[in-house]
Write an enzyme that holds these catalytic residues in place. Structure first.
Site, PDB file in Angstrom:
ATOM      1  N   ASP A 139     -63.232  26.615 -27.517  1.00  0.00           N
ATOM      2  CA  ASP A 139     -64.320  26.648 -26.617  1.00  0.00           C
ATOM      3  C   ASP A 139     -64.080  26.407 -25.008  1.00  0.00           C
ATOM      4  O   ASP A 139     -63.013  25.683 -25.007  1.00  0.00           O
ATOM      5  CB  ASP A 139     -65.597  25.641 -26.859  1.00  0.00           C
ATOM      6  CG  ASP A 139     -66.401  25.772 -28.065  1.00  0.00           C
ATOM      7  OD1 ASP A 139     -66.181  26.970 -28.728  1.00  0.00           O
ATOM      8  OD2 ASP A 139     -67.326  25.210 -28.383  1.00  0.00           O
ATOM      9  N   ASP A 140     -64.643  26.943 -24.200  1.00  0.00           N
ATOM     10  CA  ASP A 140     -64.364  26.632 -22.807  1.00  0.00           C
ATOM     11  C   ASP A 140     -63.433  27.276 -21.976  1.00  0.00           C
ATOM     12  O   ASP A 140     -63.316  27.058 -20.752  1.00  0.00           O
ATOM     13  CB  ASP A 140     -64.489  25.078 -22.512  1.00  0.00           C
ATOM     14  CG  ASP A 140     -65.630  24.168 -23.069  1.00  0.00           C
ATOM     15  OD1 ASP A 140     -66.421  24.864 -23.766  1.00  0.00           O
ATOM     16  OD2 ASP A 140     -65.433  23.142 -22.868  1.00  0.00           O
TER      17      ASP A 140
ATOM     18  N   HIS B 216     -69.957  31.892 -24.326  1.00  0.00           N
ATOM     19  CA  HIS B 216     -70.181  30.434 -24.361  1.00  0.00           C
ATOM     20  C   HIS B 216     -70.864  30.057 -23.057  1.00  0.00           C
ATOM     21  O   HIS B 216     -70.774  28.973 -22.490  1.00  0.00           O
ATOM     22  CB  HIS B 216     -68.900  29.709 -24.442  1.00  0.00           C
ATOM     23  CG  HIS B 216     -69.168  28.089 -24.791  1.00  0.00           C
ATOM     24  ND1 HIS B 216     -69.992  27.742 -25.725  1.00  0.00           N
ATOM     25  CD2 HIS B 216     -68.326  27.209 -24.248  1.00  0.00           C
ATOM     26  CE1 HIS B 216     -69.860  26.201 -25.715  1.00  0.00           C
ATOM     27  NE2 HIS B 216     -68.889  26.004 -24.749  1.00  0.00           N
TER      28      HIS B 216
ATOM     29  N   HIS C 130     -71.786  26.981 -18.124  1.00  0.00           N
ATOM     30  CA  HIS C 130     -71.376  26.003 -18.942  1.00  0.00           C
ATOM     31  C   HIS C 130     -72.571  24.552 -18.856  1.00  0.00           C
ATOM     32  O   HIS C 130     -72.309  23.428 -18.817  1.00  0.00           O
ATOM     33  CB  HIS C 130     -70.226  25.604 -19.035  1.00  0.00           C
ATOM     34  CG  HIS C 130     -69.726  24.669 -20.347  1.00  0.00           C
ATOM     35  ND1 HIS C 130     -69.857  23.312 -20.461  1.00  0.00           N
ATOM     36  CD2 HIS C 130     -69.568  24.967 -21.659  1.00  0.00           C
ATOM     37  CE1 HIS C 130     -69.537  23.042 -21.873  1.00  0.00           C
ATOM     38  NE2 HIS C 130     -69.246  23.820 -22.369  1.00  0.00           N
TER      39      HIS C 130
ATOM     40  N   TYR D 184     -72.232  22.493 -25.461  1.00  0.00           N
ATOM     41  CA  TYR D 184     -72.770  20.980 -25.953  1.00  0.00           C
ATOM     42  C   TYR D 184     -73.384  21.330 -27.261  1.00  0.00           C
ATOM     43  O   TYR D 184     -74.283  20.517 -27.677  1.00  0.00           O
ATOM     44  CB  TYR D 184     -73.569  20.245 -24.769  1.00  0.00           C
ATOM     45  CG  TYR D 184     -72.780  20.247 -23.467  1.00  0.00           C
ATOM     46  CD1 TYR D 184     -71.660  19.643 -23.367  1.00  0.00           C
ATOM     47  CD2 TYR D 184     -73.547  21.093 -22.520  1.00  0.00           C
ATOM     48  CE1 TYR D 184     -70.936  19.461 -22.092  1.00  0.00           C
ATOM     49  CE2 TYR D 184     -72.709  21.064 -21.143  1.00  0.00           C
ATOM     50  CZ  TYR D 184     -71.549  20.175 -21.098  1.00  0.00           C
ATOM     51  OH  TYR D 184     -71.002  20.315 -19.783  1.00  0.00           O
TER      52      TYR D 184
ATOM     53  N   HIS E  11     -61.028  22.912 -28.241  1.00  0.00           N
ATOM     54  CA  HIS E  11     -61.407  23.264 -26.966  1.00  0.00           C
ATOM     55  C   HIS E  11     -59.983  23.460 -26.153  1.00  0.00           C
ATOM     56  O   HIS E  11     -59.000  22.945 -26.057  1.00  0.00           O
ATOM     57  CB  HIS E  11     -61.881  22.110 -25.953  1.00  0.00           C
ATOM     58  CG  HIS E  11     -63.197  21.803 -26.621  1.00  0.00           C
ATOM     59  ND1 HIS E  11     -63.498  21.110 -27.806  1.00  0.00           N
ATOM     60  CD2 HIS E  11     -64.577  22.187 -26.224  1.00  0.00           C
ATOM     61  CE1 HIS E  11     -65.008  20.827 -28.125  1.00  0.00           C
ATOM     62  NE2 HIS E  11     -65.466  21.592 -27.062  1.00  0.00           N
TER      63      HIS E  11
HETATM   64 ZN   LIG Z   1     -68.188  24.214 -24.304  1.00  0.00          ZN
END
Ligand SMILES: [Zn+2]
Length: 203
Positions: A34-35, A85, A89, A120, A173
């Site tokens: 993620d991210d 995603h 964010h 989250y 992540h």
């Molecule tokens: Zn995230």
């Protein structure tokens, strides 16, 4: 059980529409990052995945894709799955429905995918209802907690290796918090899973 500390009641109602875990056919395991894209961690992750011939899924943030388009393209060219995603964010709990949906669709302009993971893991029932016809909502069943810099690398590794089973969706992540530890933890996790003769798949 999903690795959220507490699952809201509405989520249990819609649980069948949300993907927490895949079927474990062929002992498949699903690594997700993620991210990203992140200028340091994403190339590192891609190099490790390539070395061990592992395919994974990257839940990208729209604004990061705009900032690092070449990394986004590299993820796809190396055979991995990209997914949405959101653009900025932000936690869904603090956003009106229309603003939330607009943010997801803004990311969708640069990220071609029908898979969405809420930042989250926070999404309200109204946001969920507004998105579910167009996106498959992907959560996870195994949280590595790689973003928690107060826990040692070994704990991050065992958070994964002691909680996985065939079909598990693992969250890691590629962001600023994992710069110093990603090489070690990802390598150890991959080796452990490959030693079981389980197979990595993209979503
Ligand atoms: Zn995230």
């Amino acid at each position: 059980m999903p690795a959220l500390t507490k699952i809201p009641a509405w989520l249990q109602v819609y649980n069948k529409d949300i993907c927490w875990k895949m079927d474990g056919l062929n002992n498949s395991i699903y690594l997700t990052f993620d991210d990203g894209p992140h200028p340091v961690v994403t190339p590192l992750v891609l190099n490790i995945l390539s070395k061990y011939q592992v395919k994974a899924t990257f839940f990208c943030i729209g604004k990061n894709v705009e900032q690092y388009p070449d990394l986004y393209t590299r993820i796809i060219h190396e055979g991995h799955q990209v997914a949405n995603h959101s653009y900025s964010h932000r936690s869904g709990w603090k956003m009106p429905v229309d603003e939330y949906v607009t943010d997801v669709d803004k990311a969708g302009r640069s990220i071609t995918s029908t898979l969405f993971r809420p930042p989250y893991g926070r999404i309200t029932p109204y946001q969920f209802k507004a998105l579910k016809s167009r996106y498959k909502i992907i959560m996870w069943d195994v949280l590595s907690k790689d973003y928690d810099t107060t826990i040692p690398d070994e704990t991050v590794i065992t958070n994964v290796t002691e909680n996985i089973s065939p079909g598990s969706i693992i969250v890691m992540h590629d962001n600023e918090k994992t710069v110093g530890r990603m090489e070690k933890i990802l390598t150890q996790i991959i080796i452990d899973i490959q030693n079981r003769q389980w197979n990595f798949r993209a979503l």
